[in-house]
Design an enzyme around this catalytic site. Structure first.
Site, PDB file in Angstrom:
ATOM      1  N   ASN A 261      -4.477  15.704   0.378  1.00 46.02           N
ATOM      2  CA  ASN A 261      -3.621  15.985   1.527  1.00 46.02           C
ATOM      3  C   ASN A 261      -4.005  17.235   2.292  1.00 46.02           C
ATOM      4  O   ASN A 261      -3.515  17.470   3.393  1.00 46.02           O
ATOM      5  CB  ASN A 261      -2.161  16.029   1.093  1.00 46.02           C
ATOM      6  CG  ASN A 261      -1.671  14.626   0.807  1.00 46.02           C
ATOM      7  OD1 ASN A 261      -1.677  13.793   1.691  1.00 46.02           O
ATOM      8  ND2 ASN A 261      -1.324  14.358  -0.438  1.00 46.02           N
TER       9      ASN A 261
ATOM     10  N   GLU B  37      -0.700   9.518  -4.593  1.00 43.97           N
ATOM     11  CA  GLU B  37      -1.897  10.298  -4.279  1.00 43.97           C
ATOM     12  C   GLU B  37      -2.242  11.284  -5.392  1.00 43.97           C
ATOM     13  O   GLU B  37      -1.454  12.161  -5.727  1.00 43.97           O
ATOM     14  CB  GLU B  37      -1.702  11.035  -2.953  1.00 43.97           C
ATOM     15  CG  GLU B  37      -1.909  10.077  -1.777  1.00 43.97           C
ATOM     16  CD  GLU B  37      -1.591  10.686  -0.426  1.00 43.97           C
ATOM     17  OE1 GLU B  37      -1.006  11.769  -0.380  1.00 43.97           O
ATOM     18  OE2 GLU B  37      -1.940  10.036   0.580  1.00 43.97           O
TER      19      GLU B  37
ATOM     20  N   LYS C  23       0.845  -1.190   0.000  1.00 47.57           N
ATOM     21  CA  LYS C  23       0.000   0.000   0.000  1.00 47.57           C
ATOM     22  C   LYS C  23       0.883   1.244   0.000  1.00 47.57           C
ATOM     23  O   LYS C  23       2.017   1.217   0.500  1.00 47.57           O
ATOM     24  CB  LYS C  23      -0.973   0.014   1.177  1.00 47.57           C
ATOM     25  CG  LYS C  23      -0.415   0.035   2.571  1.00 47.57           C
ATOM     26  CD  LYS C  23       0.023   1.357   3.124  1.00 47.57           C
ATOM     27  CE  LYS C  23      -1.037   2.404   3.018  1.00 47.57           C
ATOM     28  NZ  LYS C  23      -0.519   3.696   3.590  1.00 47.57           N
TER      29      LYS C  23
ATOM     30  N   THR D 246       5.696   6.155   3.803  1.00 42.24           N
ATOM     31  CA  THR D 246       4.512   5.387   4.263  1.00 42.24           C
ATOM     32  C   THR D 246       4.081   4.349   3.303  1.00 42.24           C
ATOM     33  O   THR D 246       3.063   4.449   2.647  1.00 42.24           O
ATOM     34  CB  THR D 246       3.269   6.198   4.574  1.00 42.24           C
ATOM     35  OG1 THR D 246       3.524   6.932   5.737  1.00 42.24           O
ATOM     36  CG2 THR D 246       2.061   5.311   4.932  1.00 42.24           C
TER      37      THR D 246
ATOM     38  N   THR E 134      -8.993  15.624   8.856  1.00 43.73           N
ATOM     39  CA  THR E 134     -10.271  16.059   9.428  1.00 43.73           C
ATOM     40  C   THR E 134     -11.452  15.523   8.645  1.00 43.73           C
ATOM     41  O   THR E 134     -11.312  15.076   7.531  1.00 43.73           O
ATOM     42  CB  THR E 134     -10.328  17.598   9.457  1.00 43.73           C
ATOM     43  OG1 THR E 134      -9.882  18.096   8.210  1.00 43.73           O
ATOM     44  CG2 THR E 134      -9.457  18.119  10.544  1.00 43.73           C
TER      45      THR E 134
END
Lengths: 405, 405
Positions: A400, A274, A177, A188, A405
């Protein structure tokens, strides 16, 4: 070496599962807890993030792998269990819970977490769902597991190969991932590989490091190095080949299999960076050394300005020269040749460090494709390297800007 | 030390002008050619890009400044004159044209270019407009000059101060342009400072390097280092102070003036980074050394993920810890305290390396402002540093996806 569709369950003796436990949210369609299990314990090795801030799961896995053996891997997404005062206790409790359900020693557990940093990881949803997770372990569970470790990835990533060693059929498969923070040294990124090859922990560790340097360490998404990256391999020996204990021919075959899986997963990670819409590959030949070629390839795929130009399908090759020029590498900048290559064709844009006339229409044809290769030919030696990245898009910023939130 | 509005014309003997010459396009509202002129020749010094690919103008300015003197600065925007086979001839011809119109030695010219790389710089529009450019030199021309060096900047950037040295009134003022590629070591940044202080070329060079290390080298927009960066200073001595030839008290006053101007221009550059909506400042105290504090401050303002979070007004402080953790610096990560500060207030988000409860409403109040400071308090020593950057926005991607075509 043949391709297999069975991911982390391609090798004998492995089952997997991935379920929704409610760590991140209450959407039952969103899996967040994965388990990989081997019938027999095996040798294991891991490479971890270089960030000084290390997630609690990394500290626990490191301790458990001191003897080089493991039997299962538990992973959650939605929370990185990092920068939390009670992180290590929580990670140990998660291992205990899985080990108890599997009836194995907790020290045989590898563990990883990915997601937001600095928010306590709730243990409740994990322990409450452990029986369900282990009960569902299955040879077809590899994709469920690959889905359960995703954060902002748009699809699960799996790859596996089959091959022969010592006359025995073997398999090696993995899942991974991303998809932000993929650099340097893996960021990550979580990747777990399983194999039924019989190999010593020392040789497994060696192969892991060699392959990682040419695959996961050669991809770039956004320059942030995460706190939780883990690339782990578990080898249960059930193929029955003579144990690999030195760098013989069998070791080379094993390493090639590991490279194939890690390389394909790396490219999948880069392409699914992303917000990305295109895979950007940089191939460098003629470098003063492999190290110089690697530095240049990484510099090119890391250039934010080039990443934007690739998104805009703009043949702004000056940004490629610029990135070569600031790479920490020996290079004769007046002898650099650059081509842009894709399924749409090949366009030469720079020779001997200077721009040459080219057709903008042809360049657009090349850049319209979704996999673009920047070919950099140097005249400094025989060093070669390949690095992978992606374009920089509006969606990267959106993802990002809104993540936590 | 007082503030002046007169930019590069604040000091005695300096005039400037900026006009539309048609280098980039035919829009007469878009200036693209600037000139700064001193009545008397003076001492001069420059800092250049560290990129191995260096624009032709840099090579010409370097040659001209070998004797440490200069009298005028000519700058064009719209084309970087870099990676072109005839770049140096074109840059020399541009100097010749300006020197002829000013009736000075061409060796007294400093030159800079900014814009697209690898496209031939047309000399025609420059020579055809040189008479107009020099005829318009004026003490009020500083803003025209600042406008003419802009590429994707949204507004011109000028700053000047007045002070006394040796009982004589002195002035020092500058202009700058960004706004992508501002890192490391200044990237596509042009900044020119003029002063009437009497100072030796050696001391001028020394002050320039010291100030640059704390200002232009501490700003980050997108990680690309451009090929054309130049920070130049021209000191004509017309204030009549006793020449500064050693690091005495006058040198310190001069350096402070240069720092004030460069620091304010640096913050303007960061705040006007491509597509930026917010200025992001990182203040580090308690570092093991100044070098460690600088590395950490730069790492924080350089984090693409944090830049996105600042754009999204999301108090994702874990990304700050993460950036501290991968900085090339000595740091006790378990003793890091982080606060987010702005005109909207101060919110503590991390103590001793761990997250602490905070009000999301309060954090949003802080992050809604357009100037955000990340305060990082370490417990490793007395090193302090400050770095400046900006948020990462949709517009950054848009600007850089479309720049060339």
């Amino acid at each position: 070496m043949k391709c297999s569709a069975k991911g982390v369950c391609a090798a004998k003796g492995f089952t997997a599962n991935g379920i929704h436990a409610g760590i991140r949210d209450q959407d039952p369609a969103r899996k967040d807890l994965a388990l990989i299990y081997s019938e027999q314990p095996g040798t294991a090795a891991c490479v971890y993030t270089t960030n000084k801030v290390k997630g609690a799961p990394i500290q626990v896995t490191k301790a458990h792998l001191k003897n080089g053996t493991a039997q299962a891997i538990v992973v959650n997404s939605g929370n990185a269990n990092t920068c939390n005062a009670d992180g290590i206790e929580i990670a140990e409790a998660m291992c205990d819970s899985a080990a108890h359900a599997l009836d194995i020693d907790p020290e045989k557990m590898m563990i990883a977490s990915t997601g937001v940093i600095g928010q306590p990881l709730p243990l409740g949803p994990i322990t409450a769902n452990m029986a369900k997770l282990t009960a569902g372990l299955d040879q077809d569970g590899h994709t469920d597991a690959a889905q359960a470790i995703m954060t902002t990835d748009t699809h699960p990533k799996e790859y596996a190969v089959t091959f022969e060693l010592d006359g025995k059929p073997c398999a090696l498969g993995g899942m991974a991932k991303g998809s932000g923070m993929i650099h340097p040294n893996m960021a990550t990124m979580l990747s777990f590989v399983t194999t039924d090859v019989n190999i010593s922990a020392a040789m497994l560790t060696e192969a892991l490091h060699e392959v990682c340097a040419d695959t996961y360490n050669m991809i770039y998404i956004d320059g942030d190095t995460s706190t939780n990256d883990t690339f782990g391999v578990l080898a249960n020996g059930m193929a029955g080949n003579a144990c690999i204990t030195e760098k013989n021919e069998d070791y080379q075959i094993f390493k090639k299999a590991l490279y194939e899986v890690a390389m394909h997963l790396s490219k999948m990670l880069a392409k699914d960076g992303e917000g990305a819409t295109k895979l950007l590959t940089c191939k460098v030949t003629g470098g003063a050394s492999v190290k110089d070629a690697k530095a240049i390839a990484m510099s090119v795929v890391s250039s934010t300005l080039l990443k934007c130009a690739i998104f805009g399908e703009d043949a702004n090759w000056g940004r490629i020269l610029c990135a070569i020029g600031y790479a920490d590498a020996k290079v004769d900048i007046d002898q650099v040749d650059v081509d842009l290559i894709s399924a749409g064709g090949d366009v030469a844009v720079c020779r001997d460090g200077h721009g040459i006339p080219f057709s903008e229409d042809k360049a657009l044809e090349v850049l319209k494709q979704d996999e673009i290769t920047v070919s950099v030919v140097l005249h400094d030696g025989t060093g070669q390297a390949e690095a992978w990245g992606c374009d920089m898009t509006y969606d990267y910023v959106k993802i990002n800007g809104e993540y936590r939130t």
